[in-house]
Design a protein around this motif. Structure first.
Motif, short mmCIF file in Angstrom:
data_model
loop_
_atom_site.label_atom_id
_atom_site.label_comp_id
_atom_site.label_asym_id
_atom_site.label_seq_id
_atom_site.Cartn_x
_atom_site.Cartn_y
_atom_site.Cartn_z
N ALA A 291 0.84 -1.20 0.00
CA ALA A 291 0.00 0.00 0.00
C ALA A 291 0.88 1.25 0.00
O ALA A 291 0.63 2.20 -0.76
CB ALA A 291 -0.92 -0.01 1.22
N ASP A 292 1.90 1.25 0.81
CA ASP A 292 2.85 2.37 0.90
C ASP A 292 3.44 2.64 -0.49
O ASP A 292 3.42 3.78 -0.98
CB ASP A 292 3.95 1.97 1.90
CG ASP A 292 4.84 3.11 2.33
OD1 ASP A 292 4.49 4.28 2.09
OD2 ASP A 292 5.91 2.83 2.91
N GLU A 293 3.91 1.58 -1.13
CA GLU A 293 4.53 1.73 -2.46
C GLU A 293 3.53 2.21 -3.50
O GLU A 293 3.84 3.02 -4.36
CB GLU A 293 5.15 0.39 -2.90
CG GLU A 293 6.38 0.03 -2.10
CD GLU A 293 7.02 -1.29 -2.53
OE1 GLU A 293 7.92 -1.74 -1.80
OE2 GLU A 293 6.61 -1.86 -3.56
N ARG A 294 2.30 1.68 -3.40
CA ARG A 294 1.25 2.04 -4.35
C ARG A 294 0.91 3.53 -4.24
O ARG A 294 0.85 4.23 -5.24
CB ARG A 294 0.01 1.19 -4.04
CG ARG A 294 -0.89 0.91 -5.19
CD ARG A 294 -1.75 -0.32 -4.97
NE ARG A 294 -2.30 -0.45 -3.62
CZ ARG A 294 -2.22 -1.56 -2.89
NH1 ARG A 294 -1.64 -2.65 -3.36
NH2 ARG A 294 -2.72 -1.59 -1.67
N VAL A 295 0.69 4.01 -3.02
CA VAL A 295 0.33 5.43 -2.86
C VAL A 295 1.46 6.31 -3.37
O VAL A 295 1.22 7.32 -4.04
CB VAL A 295 0.04 5.80 -1.39
CG1 VAL A 295 -0.63 7.17 -1.29
CG2 VAL A 295 -0.85 4.79 -0.73
N LEU A 296 2.70 5.93 -3.07
CA LEU A 296 3.83 6.74 -3.51
C LEU A 296 3.94 6.74 -5.03
O LEU A 296 4.11 7.79 -5.64
CB LEU A 296 5.13 6.24 -2.90
CG LEU A 296 5.32 6.52 -1.40
CD1 LEU A 296 6.58 5.84 -0.89
CD2 LEU A 296 5.37 8.02 -1.13
N SER A 297 3.81 5.56 -5.65
CA SER A 297 4.03 5.53 -7.10
C SER A 297 2.87 6.17 -7.86
O SER A 297 3.08 6.82 -8.86
CB SER A 297 4.33 4.11 -7.59
OG SER A 297 3.22 3.31 -7.38
N ARG A 298 1.64 6.02 -7.33
CA ARG A 298 0.51 6.65 -8.03
C ARG A 298 0.53 8.17 -7.94
O ARG A 298 -0.06 8.85 -8.77
CB ARG A 298 -0.81 6.16 -7.44
CG ARG A 298 -1.11 4.74 -7.87
CD ARG A 298 -2.56 4.38 -7.63
NE ARG A 298 -2.76 2.99 -8.01
CZ ARG A 298 -3.63 2.17 -7.46
NH1 ARG A 298 -4.43 2.62 -6.50
NH2 ARG A 298 -3.75 0.93 -7.87
N ASN A 299 1.18 8.69 -6.92
CA ASN A 299 1.10 10.14 -6.69
C ASN A 299 2.45 10.84 -6.73
O ASN A 299 2.57 11.98 -6.26
CB ASN A 299 0.41 10.40 -5.34
CG ASN A 299 -0.98 9.79 -5.29
OD1 ASN A 299 -1.90 10.28 -5.93
ND2 ASN A 299 -1.14 8.69 -4.57
N GLY B 208 15.15 1.06 -0.25
CA GLY B 208 15.46 2.00 -1.31
C GLY B 208 14.44 1.95 -2.42
O GLY B 208 14.36 2.86 -3.24
N ARG B 209 13.61 0.90 -2.43
CA ARG B 209 12.66 0.69 -3.53
C ARG B 209 11.61 1.80 -3.58
O ARG B 209 11.28 2.33 -4.64
CB ARG B 209 11.99 -0.66 -3.34
CG ARG B 209 11.62 -1.35 -4.63
CD ARG B 209 11.24 -2.81 -4.40
NE ARG B 209 10.49 -3.03 -3.19
CZ ARG B 209 10.82 -3.94 -2.27
NH1 ARG B 209 11.86 -4.71 -2.43
NH2 ARG B 209 10.08 -4.09 -1.19
N LYS B 210 11.07 2.14 -2.39
CA LYS B 210 10.01 3.16 -2.34
C LYS B 210 10.55 4.54 -2.66
O LYS B 210 9.91 5.34 -3.33
CB LYS B 210 9.44 3.20 -0.91
CG LYS B 210 8.53 2.06 -0.60
CD LYS B 210 8.01 2.17 0.81
CE LYS B 210 8.97 1.56 1.79
NZ LYS B 210 8.38 1.38 3.13
#
Ligand code: AVJ
Length: 323
Positions: free
Chosen positions: A59-67, A89-91
């Motif tokens: 969820a953390d990664e999704r919110v970051l990549s979508r926005n 480092g991925r996020k």
């Protein structure tokens, strides 16, 4: 990567020995969750992030990549980025990649584990225009070092992702954010990731997965004590326990003693007895609500500039700006 700071007043190993001594001497035994992350513990945490039950990191990664674009669009330039905990480092990669399109960026991950710093640097090494300066310190000391090194006119963006803020005891999260605010100038930003309250069974399963990876992650703390501090915990005589504490809105992890037993930790100079059913409290994972995040920001001297929430797995990314 350059290492800006490795000096610590007290050797990490002595600090570990002393934290184990004081935690296990308490009437309600406890151990700090920051010690989960040795090489094996970090690998187990990476495995946890792949579990179907543990939606938090995805969820953390999704919110970051979508926005990413919107987040980065709200950050002034030039900017110095510092991250509390280097993670994998991925996020961070997407945020840094987008910031770098506007010009060179310095990135200061702050982390007590040198291995984690090294792997984060390796992961982000290929981003053009990014210079990485690893800071091997506790969060606030590290942030002090970064603040002192900032060039005049540069904006500071602090990243605190993955809901690590939820690991603080009740009330200590606000105190910590106030201290972070104390290192910043008005207008600086903090991007904060927080896991949100959801159905209790969903929250509990995330910390009590059917493969037993979280149990292994929890028990590894005892085996780390055995390895590094000459302890004699019998891991078969302890079991993983996750429960939801309604009063504090937190998932708590404990290690429960299956019988009455005595344990020695040589380097901590400790001998202690466990009753049958007695637990060691090893982690608190607080689950937030959006109004609570707004109160937290205000109490620490920030305003909430923007917020993005994942709907599949309620999780919030909040952009705080120092007032
Ligand atoms: C990395 C602190 C966000 O609290 O969910 C995962 C650690 N503990 N499973 C969390 C953890 C058990 C995790 N954080």
């Amino acid at each position: 990567m350059t290492m800006a700071a490795t000096a610590t007043a007290i050797a990490p190993q002595e600090q570990f020995a002393s934290d184990v001594r004081s935690g296990l001497a308490k009437p309600r035994k406890e151990l700090p969750s920051k010690y989960f992350y040795d090489a094996l513990g970090s690998a187990l945490f990476e495995a946890i992030c792949l579990l179907p039950e543990y939606g938090l990191t995805r969820a953390d990664e999704r919110v970051l990549s979508r926005n990413t674009r919107e987040i980065v669009g709200r950050i002034p330039h030039p900017v110095l980025v510092s991250e509390l905990g280097s993670g994998s480092g991925r996020k961070t990669r997407q945020i840094l990649g987008a910031l770098c399109k506007r010009g060179p960026v310095s990135y200061y991950p702050i982390e007590i584990s040198p291995k984690a710093l090294a792997s984060c640097a390796a992961e982000l090494d290929d981003i053009d225009c990014l210079s990485i300066v690893g800071i091997e310190r506790e969060y606030l000391d590290g942030l002090q070092t970064v603040a002192a090194a900032r060039p005049p006119g540069a904006h500071l963006l602090v990243l605190f992702l993955g809901s690590t803020i939820g690991n603080f005891d009740t009330g200590a999260d606000a105190k910590f954010l106030r201290e972070v605010r104390g290192k910043l100038r008005p207008g600086d930003s903090l991007l904060l990731g927080t896991d949100l309250v959801k159905r209790v069974d969903v929250m509990l399963e995330a910390y009590n997965d059917s493969l037993g990876v979280t149990a292994a992650f929890n028990l590894n703390l005892l085996s780390r004590i055995n390895r590094e501090l000459e302890g004699d915990f019998d891991l078969h005589q302890f079991e993983h326990l996750a429960r939801f504490n309604d009063a504090t809105s937190s998932v708590e992890m404990h290690l429960l003693s299956k019988r009455r037993q005595m344990v020695h930790v040589r380097q901590s100079g400790l001998v202690t007895t466990f009753e049958e059913g007695e637990t060691i409290w090893t982690e608190t994972c607080h689950k937030y609500t959006c109004p609570e995040i707004a109160r937290l920001a205000a109490a620490a001297g920030f305003r909430v500039e923007a917020q993005w929430v994942d709907e599949t797995w309620p999780f919030a990314e909040s952009l705080f700006v120092a007032e």
